[in-house]
Design a protein around this motif. Structure first.
Motif, PDB file in Angstrom:
ATOM      1  N   LEU A 254      37.496 -10.099   3.071  1.00  0.00           N
ATOM      2  CA  LEU A 254      37.186  -9.696   1.703  1.00  0.00           C
ATOM      3  C   LEU A 254      38.439  -9.490   0.847  1.00  0.00           C
ATOM      4  O   LEU A 254      38.533 -10.030  -0.259  1.00  0.00           O
ATOM      5  CB  LEU A 254      36.311  -8.446   1.720  1.00  0.00           C
ATOM      6  N   PRO A 255      39.450  -8.729   1.318  1.00  0.00           N
ATOM      7  CA  PRO A 255      40.641  -8.575   0.476  1.00  0.00           C
ATOM      8  C   PRO A 255      41.401  -9.873   0.246  1.00  0.00           C
ATOM      9  O   PRO A 255      41.957 -10.083  -0.841  1.00  0.00           O
ATOM     10  CB  PRO A 255      41.487  -7.550   1.239  1.00  0.00           C
ATOM     11  N   GLU A 256      41.426 -10.763   1.237  1.00  0.00           N
ATOM     12  CA  GLU A 256      42.124 -12.038   1.053  1.00  0.00           C
ATOM     13  C   GLU A 256      41.439 -12.889  -0.003  1.00  0.00           C
ATOM     14  O   GLU A 256      42.089 -13.509  -0.857  1.00  0.00           O
ATOM     15  CB  GLU A 256      42.194 -12.800   2.381  1.00  0.00           C
ATOM     16  N   ILE A 257      40.112 -12.928   0.041  1.00  0.00           N
ATOM     17  CA  ILE A 257      39.359 -13.690  -0.958  1.00  0.00           C
ATOM     18  C   ILE A 257      39.605 -13.121  -2.350  1.00  0.00           C
ATOM     19  O   ILE A 257      39.872 -13.870  -3.308  1.00  0.00           O
ATOM     20  CB  ILE A 257      37.858 -13.667  -0.616  1.00  0.00           C
ATOM     21  N   ALA A 258      39.524 -11.800  -2.486  1.00  0.00           N
ATOM     22  CA  ALA A 258      39.723 -11.164  -3.791  1.00  0.00           C
ATOM     23  C   ALA A 258      41.126 -11.410  -4.322  1.00  0.00           C
ATOM     24  O   ALA A 258      41.314 -11.710  -5.513  1.00  0.00           O
ATOM     25  CB  ALA A 258      39.456  -9.666  -3.683  1.00  0.00           C
ATOM     26  N   ARG A 259      42.120 -11.292  -3.445  1.00  0.00           N
ATOM     27  CA  ARG A 259      43.509 -11.481  -3.880  1.00  0.00           C
ATOM     28  C   ARG A 259      43.762 -12.905  -4.346  1.00  0.00           C
ATOM     29  O   ARG A 259      44.423 -13.139  -5.371  1.00  0.00           O
ATOM     30  CB  ARG A 259      44.471 -11.114  -2.746  1.00  0.00           C
ATOM     31  N   PRO A 279      32.238 -16.801  -3.523  1.00  0.00           N
ATOM     32  CA  PRO A 279      31.213 -16.289  -2.603  1.00  0.00           C
ATOM     33  C   PRO A 279      31.857 -15.367  -1.565  1.00  0.00           C
ATOM     34  O   PRO A 279      32.648 -15.806  -0.731  1.00  0.00           O
ATOM     35  CB  PRO A 279      30.653 -17.559  -1.971  1.00  0.00           C
ATOM     36  N   LEU A 280      31.529 -14.091  -1.615  1.00  0.00           N
ATOM     37  CA  LEU A 280      32.146 -13.098  -0.741  1.00  0.00           C
ATOM     38  C   LEU A 280      31.574 -13.162   0.668  1.00  0.00           C
ATOM     39  O   LEU A 280      30.512 -13.748   0.906  1.00  0.00           O
ATOM     40  CB  LEU A 280      31.938 -11.706  -1.335  1.00  0.00           C
ATOM     41  N   THR A 281      32.254 -12.531   1.598  1.00  0.00           N
ATOM     42  CA  THR A 281      31.790 -12.472   2.986  1.00  0.00           C
ATOM     43  C   THR A 281      31.091 -11.153   3.295  1.00  0.00           C
ATOM     44  O   THR A 281      30.706 -10.902   4.442  1.00  0.00           O
ATOM     45  CB  THR A 281      32.985 -12.611   3.944  1.00  0.00           C
ATOM     46  N   ALA A 282      30.926 -10.302   2.313  1.00  0.00           N
ATOM     47  CA  ALA A 282      30.405  -8.941   2.528  1.00  0.00           C
ATOM     48  C   ALA A 282      29.315  -8.623   1.515  1.00  0.00           C
ATOM     49  O   ALA A 282      29.239  -9.267   0.466  1.00  0.00           O
ATOM     50  CB  ALA A 282      31.565  -7.934   2.397  1.00  0.00           C
ATOM     51  N   PRO A 289      34.509  -2.165   6.574  1.00  0.00           N
ATOM     52  CA  PRO A 289      35.271  -1.782   5.394  1.00  0.00           C
ATOM     53  C   PRO A 289      36.707  -1.433   5.766  1.00  0.00           C
ATOM     54  O   PRO A 289      36.971  -0.927   6.861  1.00  0.00           O
ATOM     55  CB  PRO A 289      34.522  -0.555   4.874  1.00  0.00           C
ATOM     56  N   ASN A 290      37.633  -1.720   4.854  1.00  0.00           N
ATOM     57  CA  ASN A 290      39.022  -1.343   5.083  1.00  0.00           C
ATOM     58  C   ASN A 290      39.187   0.166   4.938  1.00  0.00           C
ATOM     59  O   ASN A 290      38.327   0.865   4.385  1.00  0.00           O
ATOM     60  CB  ASN A 290      39.929  -2.113   4.128  1.00  0.00           C
TER      61      ASN A 290
END
Length: 529
Positions: A254-259, A279-282, A289-290
């Motif tokens: 999730l953070p990699e996709i957002a970044r 398209p998110l993975t979560a 969650p982080n």
């Protein structure tokens, strides 16, 4: 080849289409994975999660209260979104693809990305594809079966070779993301047509510690059925066994996709408009969650993960604002289906008093409303009124035709056969966009909705259901036996939609694969002959 506009085809419209194309907006489409209407705090008064970024979008734009995916599971929904076509018209008649399945979308089929690219857009995708990746085998060939054996696939694929068919072959200029769900191997990121990894290693899938209660039960060697009951009280946090890139962690996706998405928008300098599909993975499993989100919700680990999804949306909005792009951007947030009980078990729903399906019955994989009725929020400054609401029924398939109308694009007869533009609804019209909707469950069985009536088919003919949503939004009263005329009418309508190969006006088209398949359980085997 004949063409059609799904709106008035006059010269005046053509001129308006040209003007729209000249001032084409950026388009950002964010798709969460396994998340219900009730997971957006401002849409659910009883929500036990905080979603400030999504709530801000609701305040700034339009909330669609009758928005649906074309399926209650992910692969078929994504097929409909990308192609504007019901997934059961493809070769995939049931269930979903794996991370090693070949691409479901044929190379010659137009997608919403290729349509926008033709109209001058730069197109980029960040996140979960899950429409099949046509990997190159070590002998240069590819898999042709939809679901190859995963152990065999991992031995036969040349992961250093370029992908033969994937997002960058179907309209996207750039792709960074995952082959499938983040609980399906290979656990490594793909960039354009290459797997992004240093080394792939086989692992057991147990990378996240089990809850203490499960560990204790296992150590006490409780019976298998009892252990299963205890385990099912908690979200599924681990990966399935398979190959993973060295150093890749379950919490990375999730953070990699957002970044990557935010950086693309931050660094954007082209004068062309852009289409960003994210398209998110979560909050799909694994529920991981982080650290900064753990314990922040009142709905357990799942609620924390939903709040991380909200953060990811906020990162994109922040980038749009910082780059000055927000004012000329159509931004849509929605989900691919309802929430998953694997991510938020019934025991935790009761414990925390949080219902991701809100007032609707059902969840992911089901034909009930909670399986496919989803949050759908759209903002577009100057076009969509802030704080507005639309009760017009729409489907994610309709995104294709909407983009076509925005850009003044023609749609050939053999393209987007089940897509209706909702641009008028975005502008505040209450005129219906579509009069029918066909939904699909995990097993591939179908339901048809027309007006407030909804007819659900199943493997067992005695389990067919008819609901009147106008009086029974919770789908508690099965009216199948008491309304034979309505059953007959809806059955005739869905039969015609299947046989015509389309639900939009135009020439008949052919469905892919066999002419008749087992999920068309109400039709005799000699259909169409």
């Amino acid at each position: 080849m004949s063409f059609r506009y799904r709106i008035a085809g006059s010269f005046v419209f053509l001129l308006m289409g040209m003007m729209l194309a000249q001032a084409a907006p950026n388009i950002v489409f964010i798709l969460a994975d396994d998340m219900g209407v009730g997971d957006v705090a401002s849409l659910n008064p009883e929500a036990k999660v905080k979603t400030p970024n999504l709530d801000a979008l609701v305040s700034a734009g339009m909330n669609f209260t009758d928005a649906h995916t074309s399926s209650a599971v992910c692969t078929p929904t994504r097929y409909g979104l990308m192609t504007g076509r019901y997934s059961w018209r493809s070769r995939l008649k049931e269930r979903v693809l794996s991370g090693y399945s070949p691409c479901l979308v044929s190379r010659d089929r137009k997608t919403v990305a290729s349509l926008l690219k033709e109209k001058g857009y730069n197109t980029a995708m960040f996140g979960k594809w899950h429409l099949g990746i046509t990997w190159t085998k070590k002998d240069g060939s590819v898999f042709t079966e939809l679901k190859p054996d995963e152990d065999e696939a991992e031995l036969k694929i040349d992961f250093a070779a370029p992908i033969q068919l994937g997002p960058t072959h179907l309209g996207f200029d750039y792709f960074f993301g995952t082959a499938a769900s983040w609980d399906m191997a290979p656990y490594a990121f793909i960039e354009n047509d290459r797997l992004h990894y240093t080394e792939l290693i086989k692992h057991s899938g147990k990378l996240v510690p089990e809850p203490a209660e499960v560990v204790e039960a296992r150590s006490n060697k409780v019976p298998a059925e009892e252990l299963k009951k205890i385990s099912n009280k908690y979200p599924k946090a681990s990966w399935r066994p398979g190959l993973a890139g060295t150093g890749v962690k379950p919490t990375d996706a999730l953070p990699e996709i957002a970044r990557h998405a935010a950086r693309y928008i931050d660094d954007y300098t082209s004068e062309k408009p852009f289409f960003v599909y994210m398209p998110l993975t979560a909050p799909h499993t694994p529920v991981v969650p982080n650290e900064q989100f753990k314990g922040k919700s009142q709905a357990g680990t799942y609620g924390d993960f939903v709040q991380e999804v909200d953060w990811a949306v906020g990162e994109v909005v922040k980038a749009l604002k910082a780059s000055g792009q927000l004012e000329n951007t159509l931004l849509i947030f929605t989900t691919d289906n309802g929430y998953s009980p694997k991510a938020f078990p019934d025991a935790q729903k009761e414990q925390y008093g949080h219902n991701p399906s809100y007032i609707y019955n059902g969840c992911k994989g089901r034909l009930l409303e909670g399986g496919h009725r989803v949050p759908f929020i759209a903002t577009w400054p100057g076009v969509v009124d802030a704080g507005s609401r639309s009760d017009v029924m729409i489907c994610l398939n309709d995104f294709f035709a909407t983009c076509a109308e925005i850009t003044g694009s023609e749609i050939p007869d053999n393209t987007a056969e089940d897509s209706f533009s909702f641009l008028s609804a975005l502008k505040g019209s209450t005129t219906p966009v579509r009069d029918t909707l066909v939904s699909r469950d995990f097993g591939g069985y179908l339901a048809i909705r027309q007006g407030g009536w909804k007819l659900c088919f199943s493997k067992n003919a005695n389990a067919y259901k008819l609901y009147n949503l106008a009086d029974d939004i919770g789908e508690q009263k099965n009216l199948f036996k008491s309304n034979p005329e309505k059953v007959e009418q809806l059955t005739a309508t869905i039969t015609k939609l299947v046989q015509d190969g389309r639900s939009t006006p135009g020439a008949k088209q052919k469905n892919d694969g066999e002419e008749w398949w087992k999920q068309l359980c109400w039709i005799v085997p000699n259909i169409g002959k």
